[in-house]
Design a protein around this motif. Structure first.
Motif, PDB file in Angstrom:
ATOM      1  N   ALA A   1       0.812  -1.557   0.094  1.00 32.53           N
ATOM      2  CA  ALA A   1      -0.081   0.091   0.122  1.00 32.53           C
ATOM      3  C   ALA A   1       1.139   1.344  -0.126  1.00 32.53           C
ATOM      4  O   ALA A   1       2.025   1.295   0.746  1.00 32.53           O
ATOM      5  N   GLN A   2       0.474   1.877  -0.482  1.00 32.35           N
ATOM      6  CA  GLN A   2       1.076   3.465  -0.520  1.00 32.35           C
ATOM      7  C   GLN A   2      -0.379   4.587   0.912  1.00 32.35           C
ATOM      8  O   GLN A   2      -1.139   4.110   0.379  1.00 32.35           O
ATOM      9  N   PHE A   3       0.777   5.610   1.249  1.00 32.27           N
ATOM     10  CA  PHE A   3      -0.097   6.041   2.089  1.00 32.27           C
ATOM     11  C   PHE A   3       0.660   7.471   2.734  1.00 32.27           C
ATOM     12  O   PHE A   3       1.312   8.027   2.051  1.00 32.27           O
ATOM     13  N   SER A   4      -0.498   8.533   3.122  1.00 36.43           N
ATOM     14  CA  SER A   4      -0.461   9.777   3.020  1.00 36.43           C
ATOM     15  C   SER A   4      -1.291  10.509   4.974  1.00 36.43           C
ATOM     16  O   SER A   4      -1.728   9.735   4.836  1.00 36.43           O
ATOM     17  N   LEU A   5      -0.354  10.636   5.505  1.00 33.10           N
ATOM     18  CA  LEU A   5       0.080  11.675   7.064  1.00 33.10           C
ATOM     19  C   LEU A   5      -0.645  12.689   6.767  1.00 33.10           C
ATOM     20  O   LEU A   5       0.637  13.960   6.994  1.00 33.10           O
TER      21      LEU A   5
ATOM     22  N   ARG B   1       3.631  10.459  -1.165  1.00 26.77           N
ATOM     23  CA  ARG B   1       3.207   9.472  -1.297  1.00 26.77           C
ATOM     24  C   ARG B   1       4.063   8.634  -0.413  1.00 26.77           C
ATOM     25  O   ARG B   1       5.377   8.811  -1.014  1.00 26.77           O
ATOM     26  N   LEU B   2       3.992   7.213   0.703  1.00 26.94           N
ATOM     27  CA  LEU B   2       4.388   7.254   1.689  1.00 26.94           C
ATOM     28  C   LEU B   2       4.395   5.449   0.578  1.00 26.94           C
ATOM     29  O   LEU B   2       3.226   5.135   0.662  1.00 26.94           O
ATOM     30  N   GLN B   3       5.492   4.269   1.254  1.00 25.92           N
ATOM     31  CA  GLN B   3       5.301   3.053   1.268  1.00 25.92           C
ATOM     32  C   GLN B   3       4.751   2.656   2.042  1.00 25.92           C
ATOM     33  O   GLN B   3       5.818   3.145   2.914  1.00 25.92           O
ATOM     34  N   ALA B   4       4.086   1.776   2.279  1.00 27.22           N
ATOM     35  CA  ALA B   4       4.038   1.217   3.787  1.00 27.22           C
ATOM     36  C   ALA B   4       4.900   0.059   3.907  1.00 27.22           C
ATOM     37  O   ALA B   4       5.338  -0.412   5.077  1.00 27.22           O
ATOM     38  N   SER B   5       5.641  -0.547   3.094  1.00 24.71           N
ATOM     39  CA  SER B   5       7.058  -1.352   2.915  1.00 24.71           C
ATOM     40  C   SER B   5       8.248  -0.737   3.085  1.00 24.71           C
ATOM     41  O   SER B   5       8.732  -1.491   3.519  1.00 24.71           O
ATOM     42  N   SER B   6       8.641   0.205   3.316  1.00 26.04           N
ATOM     43  CA  SER B   6       9.213   0.812   3.644  1.00 26.04           C
ATOM     44  C   SER B   6       9.763   1.646   4.802  1.00 26.04           C
ATOM     45  O   SER B   6       8.520   2.581   5.656  1.00 26.04           O
TER      46      SER B   6
END
Length: 356
Positions: A201-205, A220-225
Motif C-alpha cells: 500500500a501507499q499512504f499519506s499522513l 506518497r509513502l510506502q508501507a513497505s519502507s
C-alpha cells in the motif's frame, strides 16, 4: 207663587256653574298656549349640544378602541395558529428522530452480535507494538486499501480527556502538552495503524489542527519502507497539540496528497471548530468559526461546521473509518462520525481507554 220662586233659584245656579266651567276652559287654553310658545334658554341648549358632542367623541373613541382590540385579537389568533403548526412539525420531527434512534440502536445491536461472534475466534494478524511488545487487537477495525490516507487530529483538546485538564495543559509548556495521556494514546494508535498497513500500500499522513500538514519526505509513502514509517513517526512525535480543529483543511490537504485515495482513517476526539476562510459558511452572532473570531463555540455551531465541511468537501468513493476518543462536552460527535462512516461503508470505533 211658591213654585215660581223655585224655578228662578234653580236657573241662577245653573248659569253660575256654566260660567265657572267656561272660565276654567279659557284658563286652560291660555296656559297651554303659553307653554307652547315658550323657548328653551340659550345656555341650556348650548350645554346640551356640548354634551351631545362629547358623547359622539366618546363613541368614536370606543369604536377605535374596539377596532384596536379586534386587531390584537386577530394577531394573537394568528400567532396561536402558527404555534400550533410549529408544535405539530416538532412532534413529527420528534417521531422521525425517535425512529432514527431506534434504527441506530438496532444496527448497534447487530454489530455487537457480530463482534461477539468474532471475538470468540483467535485473531490471525497479531501486531506487536514497539513499546510493550504485546499483541494488541482492536476487534471490528481492519486496516486495508492500496492508497490510504491517515488524518491525525493535533488540536489542543487531544492532550487530555477532561476540559479542565485540557485548559491546564493549554497554558502549560510544549513538553506538558506532548506528555498528555490522550496525545500519547494518539501516537500509539497511529503506530498501530501503520503496523497493519498492507505491505504493497501507499499512504499519506496529515496532521491537522487550525491548519493541515502532510508528514514525511514525500506526499506518497510506502508501507513497505521502514525509512518512510520511521520518518513519519519522528515528525509526529515532534508535534505539539495546540489550536482549534479545522477538518476542512485536513480533507483538502489529504485530497492533494493522495488524490486517488481509496481508504481514509481519521483519529480525532470531537467535531471541528473551524472552517476555511472564504468557504461560504453562513456565520451568525453565535457562530463565527474562523481563526481568532470566536473564543468559545457551542455544540450546535460545531454541528453546523461539521455539516458544512461534509457538504463542501465530499470524498466520493472513499471508505472512511473513524477512531474517536470522545471529548467531554461534545455529545453529538459520536453520532455524526458514525453516520459518516456508515455512509461510506467504513467503521466507527470509540475504543476503551486502555486501548491500544
Amino acid at each position: 207663587m211658591t213654585n215660581k220662586r223655585r224655578e228662578e233659584g234653580f236657573n241662577l245656579s245653573f248659569l253660575d256653574v256654566m260660567a265657572c266651567g267656561l272660565g276654567a276652559v279659557i284658563l286652560i287654553l291660555i296656559l297651554v298656549k303659553f307653554n307652547d310658545n315658550s323657548n328653551i334658554p340659550v345656555d341650556e341648549l348650548q350645554k346640551l349640544q356640548q354634551e351631545l358632542a362629547a358623547l359622539e367623541d366618546q363613541s368614536i373613541e370606543l369604536q377605535q378602541s374596539l377596532s384596536t382590540e379586534q386587531d390584537k385579537t386577530a394577531a394573537k389568533t394568528a400567532d396561536l395558529e402558527a404555534l400550533k403548526r410549529l408544535l405539530a412539525q416538532l412532534k413529527l420531527q420528534q417521531q422521525d428522530t425517535n425512529q432514527a434512534l431506534k434504527d441506530q440502536l438496532a444496527v448497534i445491536a447487530d454489530l455487537e452480535t457480530a463482534i461477539a461472534a468474532i471475538a470468540a475466534e483467535t485473531a490471525n494478524d497479531p501486531i506487536a507494538t514497539p513499546d510493550s511488545k504485546e499483541e494488541t487487537y482492536l476487534v471490528g477495525l481492519k486496516v486495508e486499501g492500496q492508497r490510504v490516507g491517515i488524518l491525525v487530529d493535533s488540536s489542543a483538546s487531544m492532550t487530555a480527556e477532561s476540559l479542565i485538564e485540557i485548559i491546564r495543559r493549554k497554558i502549560g509548556s510544549d513538553v506538558e502538552k506532548q506528555a498528555g495521556a490522550k496525545w500519547q494514546r494518539t501516537l500509539r494508535t497511529v503506530r498501530w495503524i501503520l503496523a497493519r498497513l498492507p505491505q504493497n500500500a501507499q499512504f499519506s499522513l496529515v496532521s491537522f489542527n487550525s491548519s493541515a500538514t502532510t508528514l514525511g519526505n514525500t506526499s506518497r509513502l510506502q508501507a513497505s519502507s521502514e525509512q518512510d514509517l520511521q520518518q513519519v513517526m519522528t515528525e509526529l512525535n515532534a508535534l505539539v497539540p495546540q489550536n482549534g480543529t479545522n477538518l476542512q483543511a485536513a480533507l483538502n490537504e489529504i485530497r492533494r496528497s493522495m488524490p486517488n485515495m481509496t481508504h481514509l482513517y481519521i483519529i480525532t476526539d470531537g467535531l471541528p471548530t473551524l472552517v476555511e476562510t472564504g468557504a461560504g459558511f453562513p456565520t451568525s452572532r453565535s457562530c463565527k468559526p474562523y481563526q481568532g473570531q470566536q473564543a468559545t463555540i457551542t455544540g450546535q455551531c460545531r454541528m453546523d461546521v461539521f455539516a458544512h465541511t461534509m457538504k463542501t468537501n465530499p470524498l466520493t468513493g472513499v471508505v472512511t473509518n473513524v477512531i474517536l476518543f470522545p471529548l467531554e462536552g461534545d455529545p453529538s460527535a459520536p453520532s455524526a462520525y458514525w453516520g459518516w462512516a456508515q455512509q461510506t461503508r467504513g467503521t466507527f470505533i470509540a475504543p476503551a481507554g486502555t486501548w491500544p
